[in-house]
Each structure stands twice: as C-alpha cells, then as structure tokens.
Motif scaffolding. Structure first.
Motif, mmCIF file in Angstrom:
data_model
loop_
_atom_site.group_PDB
_atom_site.id
_atom_site.type_symbol
_atom_site.label_atom_id
_atom_site.label_comp_id
_atom_site.label_asym_id
_atom_site.label_seq_id
_atom_site.Cartn_x
_atom_site.Cartn_y
_atom_site.Cartn_z
ATOM 1 N N LEU A 6 0.827 -1.203 0.000
ATOM 2 C CA LEU A 6 0.000 0.000 0.000
ATOM 3 C C LEU A 6 0.863 1.255 0.000
ATOM 4 C CD1 LEU A 6 -2.947 -0.642 2.494
ATOM 5 C CD2 LEU A 6 -2.979 -0.747 0.000
ATOM 6 N N LYS A 7 0.599 2.130 -0.931
ATOM 7 C CA LYS A 7 1.252 3.444 -0.994
ATOM 8 C C LYS A 7 0.230 4.541 -0.718
ATOM 9 C CE LYS A 7 5.247 1.832 -2.382
ATOM 10 N NZ LYS A 7 6.428 1.868 -1.590
ATOM 11 N N SER A 8 -1.040 4.182 -0.826
ATOM 12 C CA SER A 8 -2.154 5.071 -0.513
ATOM 13 C C SER A 8 -3.288 4.168 -0.040
ATOM 14 C CB SER A 8 -2.564 5.883 -1.739
ATOM 15 O OG SER A 8 -3.001 5.022 -2.764
ATOM 16 N N ILE A 9 -4.334 4.775 0.495
ATOM 17 C CA ILE A 9 -5.447 3.972 1.004
ATOM 18 C C ILE A 9 -6.766 4.654 0.647
ATOM 19 C CG2 ILE A 9 -5.322 5.052 3.308
ATOM 20 C CD1 ILE A 9 -6.120 1.378 2.882
ATOM 21 N N THR A 10 -7.683 3.877 0.115
ATOM 22 C CA THR A 10 -9.020 4.399 -0.152
ATOM 23 C C THR A 10 -9.928 4.027 1.018
ATOM 24 O OG1 THR A 10 -9.831 2.390 -1.242
ATOM 25 C CG2 THR A 10 -8.682 4.041 -2.633
ATOM 26 N N GLU A 11 -11.060 4.684 1.095
ATOM 27 C CA GLU A 11 -12.000 4.352 2.159
ATOM 28 C C GLU A 11 -12.512 2.921 2.004
ATOM 29 O OE1 GLU A 11 -16.160 6.073 3.858
ATOM 30 O OE2 GLU A 11 -14.510 7.506 3.623
ATOM 31 N N THR A 12 -12.711 2.483 0.778
ATOM 32 C CA THR A 12 -13.160 1.105 0.527
ATOM 33 C C THR A 12 -12.124 0.104 1.024
ATOM 34 O OG1 THR A 12 -14.479 1.783 -1.378
ATOM 35 C CG2 THR A 12 -13.852 -0.544 -1.260
ATOM 36 N N GLU A 13 -10.849 0.349 0.714
ATOM 37 C CA GLU A 13 -9.786 -0.543 1.184
ATOM 38 C C GLU A 13 -9.729 -0.563 2.715
ATOM 39 O OE1 GLU A 13 -6.544 -0.264 -2.442
ATOM 40 O OE2 GLU A 13 -6.674 1.386 -1.002
ATOM 41 N N ALA A 14 -9.877 0.603 3.312
ATOM 42 C CA ALA A 14 -9.861 0.683 4.780
ATOM 43 C C ALA A 14 -11.037 -0.089 5.372
ATOM 44 C CB ALA A 14 -9.881 2.135 5.234
ATOM 45 N N LEU A 15 -12.199 -0.020 4.732
ATOM 46 C CA LEU A 15 -13.361 -0.789 5.203
ATOM 47 C C LEU A 15 -13.102 -2.286 5.118
ATOM 48 C CD1 LEU A 15 -16.295 1.295 3.694
ATOM 49 C CD2 LEU A 15 -15.924 0.821 6.132
ATOM 50 N N GLU A 16 -12.427 -2.728 4.054
ATOM 51 C CA GLU A 16 -12.105 -4.149 3.906
ATOM 52 C C GLU A 16 -11.106 -4.587 4.966
ATOM 53 O OE1 GLU A 16 -12.979 -4.278 -0.903
ATOM 54 O OE2 GLU A 16 -10.910 -4.085 -0.212
ATOM 55 N N HIS A 18 -10.710 -3.147 7.875
ATOM 56 C CA HIS A 18 -11.486 -3.076 9.121
ATOM 57 C C HIS A 18 -12.296 -4.351 9.318
ATOM 58 C CE1 HIS A 18 -15.009 -1.644 11.541
ATOM 59 N NE2 HIS A 18 -14.035 -1.099 12.247
ATOM 60 N N SER A 19 -12.956 -4.802 8.258
ATOM 61 C CA SER A 19 -13.772 -6.015 8.329
ATOM 62 C C SER A 19 -12.910 -7.238 8.657
ATOM 63 C CB SER A 19 -14.499 -6.215 6.997
ATOM 64 O OG SER A 19 -15.203 -7.424 6.997
ATOM 65 N N LEU A 20 -11.747 -7.349 8.017
ATOM 66 C CA LEU A 20 -10.854 -8.480 8.287
ATOM 67 C C LEU A 20 -10.361 -8.447 9.729
ATOM 68 C CD1 LEU A 20 -8.786 -8.547 4.977
ATOM 69 C CD2 LEU A 20 -10.507 -10.202 5.720
ATOM 70 N N ALA A 27 -11.848 -5.158 17.618
ATOM 71 C CA ALA A 27 -12.891 -4.161 17.404
ATOM 72 C C ALA A 27 -12.238 -2.786 17.339
ATOM 73 C CB ALA A 27 -13.912 -4.217 18.530
ATOM 74 N N ASN A 28 -12.368 -2.143 16.205
ATOM 75 C CA ASN A 28 -11.772 -0.840 15.987
ATOM 76 C C ASN A 28 -12.826 0.161 15.562
ATOM 77 O OD1 ASN A 28 -8.718 -0.768 16.034
ATOM 78 N ND2 ASN A 28 -9.026 -2.601 14.787
ATOM 79 N N THR A 78 3.552 -7.123 12.770
ATOM 80 C CA THR A 78 2.703 -6.719 13.893
ATOM 81 C C THR A 78 1.236 -7.045 13.675
ATOM 82 O OG1 THR A 78 2.462 -4.497 12.998
ATOM 83 C CG2 THR A 78 4.283 -4.861 14.544
ATOM 84 N N GLY A 79 0.898 -7.434 12.467
ATOM 85 C CA GLY A 79 -0.472 -7.823 12.177
ATOM 86 C C GLY A 79 -0.536 -8.619 10.896
ATOM 87 N N LEU A 80 -1.300 -9.692 10.913
ATOM 88 C CA LEU A 80 -1.514 -10.516 9.724
ATOM 89 C C LEU A 80 -2.900 -11.134 9.840
ATOM 90 C CD1 LEU A 80 -0.728 -12.100 7.169
ATOM 91 C CD2 LEU A 80 0.422 -13.751 8.649
ATOM 92 N N VAL A 81 -3.741 -10.833 8.859
ATOM 93 C CA VAL A 81 -5.093 -11.377 8.856
ATOM 94 C C VAL A 81 -5.424 -11.839 7.436
ATOM 95 C CG1 VAL A 81 -7.538 -10.951 9.301
ATOM 96 C CG2 VAL A 81 -5.821 -9.739 10.646
ATOM 97 N N VAL A 82 -5.964 -13.035 7.336
ATOM 98 C CA VAL A 82 -6.485 -13.547 6.071
ATOM 99 C C VAL A 82 -7.961 -13.861 6.289
ATOM 100 C CG1 VAL A 82 -6.377 -15.435 4.386
ATOM 101 C CG2 VAL A 82 -4.257 -14.485 5.337
ATOM 102 N N ASP A 83 -8.772 -13.459 5.333
ATOM 103 C CA ASP A 83 -10.216 -13.685 5.408
ATOM 104 C C ASP A 83 -10.489 -15.159 5.708
ATOM 105 O OD1 ASP A 83 -12.959 -14.279 4.646
ATOM 106 O OD2 ASP A 83 -12.974 -12.360 3.595
ATOM 107 N N GLU A 84 -11.332 -15.393 6.689
ATOM 108 C CA GLU A 84 -11.632 -16.762 7.107
ATOM 109 C C GLU A 84 -12.221 -17.607 5.973
ATOM 110 O OE1 GLU A 84 -14.154 -15.987 10.432
ATOM 111 O OE2 GLU A 84 -15.778 -15.183 9.211
#
Length: 144
Positions: A6-16, A18-20, A27-28, A78-84
C-alpha cells in the motif's frame, strides 16, 4: 490473487481491512483505523501489504523495522489477517514472503512475529513457514 504494497489507502480498502480485523476480534473504530492506516503508509520503516482477489482485499500484513538497544535490527510482523473464507490458499504465506523480501531489501535478516498463546492454529502456520518459537512472555499494559 496479487500482493500489493500500500502506498495510498481508499476508504473502501480501509473498510475491507477493518472487516478483516474484526474477524480476529479486533474491534476498531473505523475512523481511528483509517487515520492509523493513512499515517502508517507514510512511515519509511513500516509497510502494509494486502492480498487482493477479484479487486477485494482478502488479507493484510503490517510489518516494521525494530531497533532495540539489546538486540540486532529486525523486522516485526505486527499484524496478519487472512479472510476466514479463503484461508488455506497460501495467501498468508505470500504475505509473509512479501515482508521477507521487504526486509531483505533493507539488509535485515531477522523477522519476528508475536502471536497470542491461544491462537494455536497460527502457531502451526508460522512453524510451517520456518519460524521457530524463541520465547514466551506476558504483556503488561497501563492505561494513561
């Protein structure tokens, strides 16, 4: 599936992202998470990789360079999440590989990951990738 730094972040990417994060129980507040993401991507000693499938983020990894008085320079994941819904498809492994390359590009030869003792499936995953358990510790926190 592709891995992107990531070099930039869109709101959609941030929502994804956040969901992961919510899938692992983190909970954030979305606005706070978005603010942190925007700040992290500007830091030269931090990076965030995302795994995208069908133009949707299905995994993310945050790592950073750590400097300590008592030990050699290392990179910590410091963080690693893959969609279940897509675990077991080598996505986590590819994210780790991207962070290994990022580390090696900085001439850093040590990578560390801290993992909750309750996440035994994660322990097996990291060991399968060649990580070894080096110590156990308690985390102490003080609210200020």
């Amino acid at each position: 599936m592709e891995i992107i730094q990531l070099k930039s972040i869109t709101e959609t990417e941030a929502l994804e992202i956040h969901s992961l994060s919510n899938q692992l129980g983190y909970a954030n507040d979305f606005d706070s998470l978005l603010g942190r993401l925007k700040e992290i991507i500007t830091l030269k000693d931090h990076t965030i990789f995302v795994a995208k499938a069908d133009d949707k983020i299905v995994g993310w990894l945050h790592c950073l360079v750590c400097m300590r008085v008592e030990s050699p320079l290392f990179v910590e994941v410091t963080g690693l999440v893959v969609d279940e819904n897509v675990r077991g498809k080598q996505i986590g492994k590819k994210l780790i590989e991207a962070s290994k390359s990022w580390s090696q590009d900085r001439d850093i030869s040590i990578m560390r990951i801290r993992c909750n003792v309750l996440r035994t499936e994660s322990h097996k995953f990291y060991k399968a990738l060649g990580f070894s358990s080096s110590k156990e510790q308690k985390v102490f926190e003080l609210s200020l």
